[in-house]
Design a protein around this motif. Sequence first.
Motif, PDB file in Angstrom:
ATOM      1  N   TRP A 237       0.881  -1.126   0.005  1.00  0.00           N
ATOM      2  CA  TRP A 237      -0.167  -0.045  -0.188  1.00  0.00           C
ATOM      3  C   TRP A 237       0.849   1.160   0.120  1.00  0.00           C
ATOM      4  O   TRP A 237       0.482   2.134  -0.511  1.00  0.00           O
ATOM      5  N   GLN A 238       1.888   0.963   0.663  1.00  0.00           N
ATOM      6  CA  GLN A 238       2.983   2.247   0.777  1.00  0.00           C
ATOM      7  C   GLN A 238       3.511   2.503  -0.764  1.00  0.00           C
ATOM      8  O   GLN A 238       3.560   3.614  -1.322  1.00  0.00           O
ATOM      9  N   LEU A 239       3.881   1.293  -1.540  1.00  0.00           N
ATOM     10  CA  LEU A 239       4.098   1.706  -2.934  1.00  0.00           C
ATOM     11  C   LEU A 239       3.190   2.212  -3.797  1.00  0.00           C
ATOM     12  O   LEU A 239       3.319   2.807  -4.476  1.00  0.00           O
ATOM     13  N   LYS A 240       1.888   1.491  -3.469  1.00  0.00           N
ATOM     14  CA  LYS A 240       0.768   2.273  -4.336  1.00  0.00           C
ATOM     15  C   LYS A 240       0.668   3.919  -4.237  1.00  0.00           C
ATOM     16  O   LYS A 240       0.473   4.591  -4.978  1.00  0.00           O
ATOM     17  N   ASP A 241       0.915   4.161  -2.859  1.00  0.00           N
ATOM     18  CA  ASP A 241       0.675   5.538  -2.532  1.00  0.00           C
ATOM     19  C   ASP A 241       1.897   6.348  -3.189  1.00  0.00           C
ATOM     20  O   ASP A 241       1.814   7.551  -3.574  1.00  0.00           O
ATOM     21  N   THR A 242       3.308   5.877  -2.984  1.00  0.00           N
ATOM     22  CA  THR A 242       4.212   6.830  -3.464  1.00  0.00           C
ATOM     23  C   THR A 242       4.097   6.664  -5.268  1.00  0.00           C
ATOM     24  O   THR A 242       4.484   7.807  -5.795  1.00  0.00           O
ATOM     25  N   ARG A 243       3.628   5.720  -5.731  1.00  0.00           N
ATOM     26  CA  ARG A 243       3.420   5.830  -7.155  1.00  0.00           C
ATOM     27  C   ARG A 243       2.468   6.586  -7.850  1.00  0.00           C
ATOM     28  O   ARG A 243       2.703   7.340  -8.497  1.00  0.00           O
ATOM     29  N   THR A 244       1.333   6.728  -6.749  1.00  0.00           N
ATOM     30  CA  THR A 244       0.400   7.717  -7.187  1.00  0.00           C
ATOM     31  C   THR A 244       0.916   9.390  -6.809  1.00  0.00           C
ATOM     32  O   THR A 244       0.634  10.071  -7.884  1.00  0.00           O
ATOM     33  N   ALA A 245       1.659   9.311  -5.933  1.00  0.00           N
ATOM     34  CA  ALA A 245       2.266  10.650  -5.706  1.00  0.00           C
ATOM     35  C   ALA A 245       3.322  11.121  -6.847  1.00  0.00           C
ATOM     36  O   ALA A 245       2.895  12.368  -7.150  1.00  0.00           O
ATOM     37  N   LEU A 246       3.981  10.128  -7.260  1.00  0.00           N
ATOM     38  CA  LEU A 246       5.113  10.569  -8.243  1.00  0.00           C
ATOM     39  C   LEU A 246       4.207  10.803  -9.717  1.00  0.00           C
ATOM     40  O   LEU A 246       4.692  11.801 -10.446  1.00  0.00           O
ATOM     41  N   ALA A 247       3.214  10.127  -9.987  1.00  0.00           N
ATOM     42  CA  ALA A 247       2.549  10.195 -11.136  1.00  0.00           C
ATOM     43  C   ALA A 247       1.501  11.695 -11.086  1.00  0.00           C
ATOM     44  O   ALA A 247       1.589  12.301 -12.275  1.00  0.00           O
ATOM     45  N   HIS A 248       1.531  12.011  -9.897  1.00  0.00           N
ATOM     46  CA  HIS A 248       0.671  13.247  -9.891  1.00  0.00           C
ATOM     47  C   HIS A 248       1.838  14.340 -10.031  1.00  0.00           C
ATOM     48  O   HIS A 248       1.301  15.394 -10.549  1.00  0.00           O
ATOM     49  N   ALA A 249       2.730  14.343  -9.326  1.00  0.00           N
ATOM     50  CA  ALA A 249       3.944  15.282  -9.425  1.00  0.00           C
ATOM     51  C   ALA A 249       4.252  15.572 -11.003  1.00  0.00           C
ATOM     52  O   ALA A 249       4.613  16.441 -11.421  1.00  0.00           O
ATOM     53  N   GLN A 250       4.435  14.382 -11.577  1.00  0.00           N
ATOM     54  CA  GLN A 250       4.854  14.358 -13.102  1.00  0.00           C
ATOM     55  C   GLN A 250       3.846  15.159 -13.940  1.00  0.00           C
ATOM     56  O   GLN A 250       4.120  15.956 -14.663  1.00  0.00           O
ATOM     57  N   ARG A 251       2.452  14.912 -13.477  1.00  0.00           N
ATOM     58  CA  ARG A 251       1.556  15.627 -14.448  1.00  0.00           C
ATOM     59  C   ARG A 251       1.685  17.165 -14.194  1.00  0.00           C
ATOM     60  O   ARG A 251       1.121  18.134 -14.774  1.00  0.00           O
ATOM     61  N   LEU A 252       2.128  17.637 -12.748  1.00  0.00           N
ATOM     62  CA  LEU A 252       2.160  18.981 -12.769  1.00  0.00           C
ATOM     63  C   LEU A 252       3.703  19.507 -12.893  1.00  0.00           C
ATOM     64  O   LEU A 252       4.103  20.551 -12.796  1.00  0.00           O
ATOM     65  N   GLY A 253       4.680  18.655 -13.768  1.00  0.00           N
ATOM     66  CA  GLY A 253       5.770  19.055 -14.169  1.00  0.00           C
ATOM     67  C   GLY A 253       6.782  19.155 -13.160  1.00  0.00           C
ATOM     68  O   GLY A 253       7.822  19.755 -13.073  1.00  0.00           O
ATOM     69  N   LEU A 254       6.663  18.218 -12.054  1.00  0.00           N
ATOM     70  CA  LEU A 254       7.751  18.111 -10.896  1.00  0.00           C
ATOM     71  C   LEU A 254       8.511  16.884 -11.085  1.00  0.00           C
ATOM     72  O   LEU A 254       7.989  15.703 -11.497  1.00  0.00           O
TER      73      LEU A 254
END
Length: 294
Positions: A237-254
């Motif tokens: 579940w931790q991995l799911k959350d970090t993956r989701t966070a990084l995908a959202h950061a990428q969409r924001l150009g971060l």
Amino acid sequence: MSLPEIAFIGTGIMGAPMVRNLLRAGYPVRAWNRSPDKAAALAADGARVSDSAQAAAEGADVLVCMLSDGPTCTQVLFGDHGATGALRPGALVIVMSSIPVDTATEHARQCAERGLGYLDAPVSGGERGAREASLAIMVGGTPDAFDQGHAVLSALGRPVRVGPAGSGELAKLVNQLIVASTIATVAEGLLLAERGGADPAKVREALLGGFVDSPILRQHGQRMLDADFTPGGPSKWQLKDTRTALAHAQRLGLNLPVGTLVDSLFAALVDAGDGDLDHAALIRQLRRHNHLPL
């Protein structure tokens, strides 16, 4: 004045103690879980156990969803025989699962179309916080919806509205990146102490109360020392959350280099077969990386 009737969907590691706290606060609760035995155990505490999510939601004032991920929440809430179709008009849906920001905003849109209120309200504090009703609750939604759900959420922890729908999930992504990175740093520190010849338990003790003190050093550091990885928050579940966070950061150009590295460590941990262990088990992956015994 009677308290609102609550449908609680998802009574696993976190959901079950949350139901018990709602019951202690006097709320009538109808509970449902995909694994029926987990919901059935709550009957002794006073919950009414339902045989479907839709049955649990029938005429309820508030629906609390604590399922594992976004697709599951979407299916149970809005799919065929979805639970939201059984709620009374004007009821409030509170999704406390960790789901993508975009999923939360879509849930809010669908709820508005049905005349329902919506809050995304993910939590931090783990199983212990769920048991002790001390969860940090990050809430996204309208001020009116927050007012409608505030008392229910306060029976579970400390709710703070951080912005419109989706903002609670964004705050949870921030939380999970910080948690994951801190777990990795605590694990590295304890390994450094061990290999350098100090007693890692005494090093942890010496650090308590100082600038690096934290619940993660206290709780997860002790789990690492005891090699007790009974899951409060499973690594998968931790991995799911970090993956989701990084995908959202990428969409924001971060570009988040620390989060990316920590995510790769959790991915390796899960690939090694430790996904069902507590996320403190990341120390096992660092041991593998350094060719040390587990």
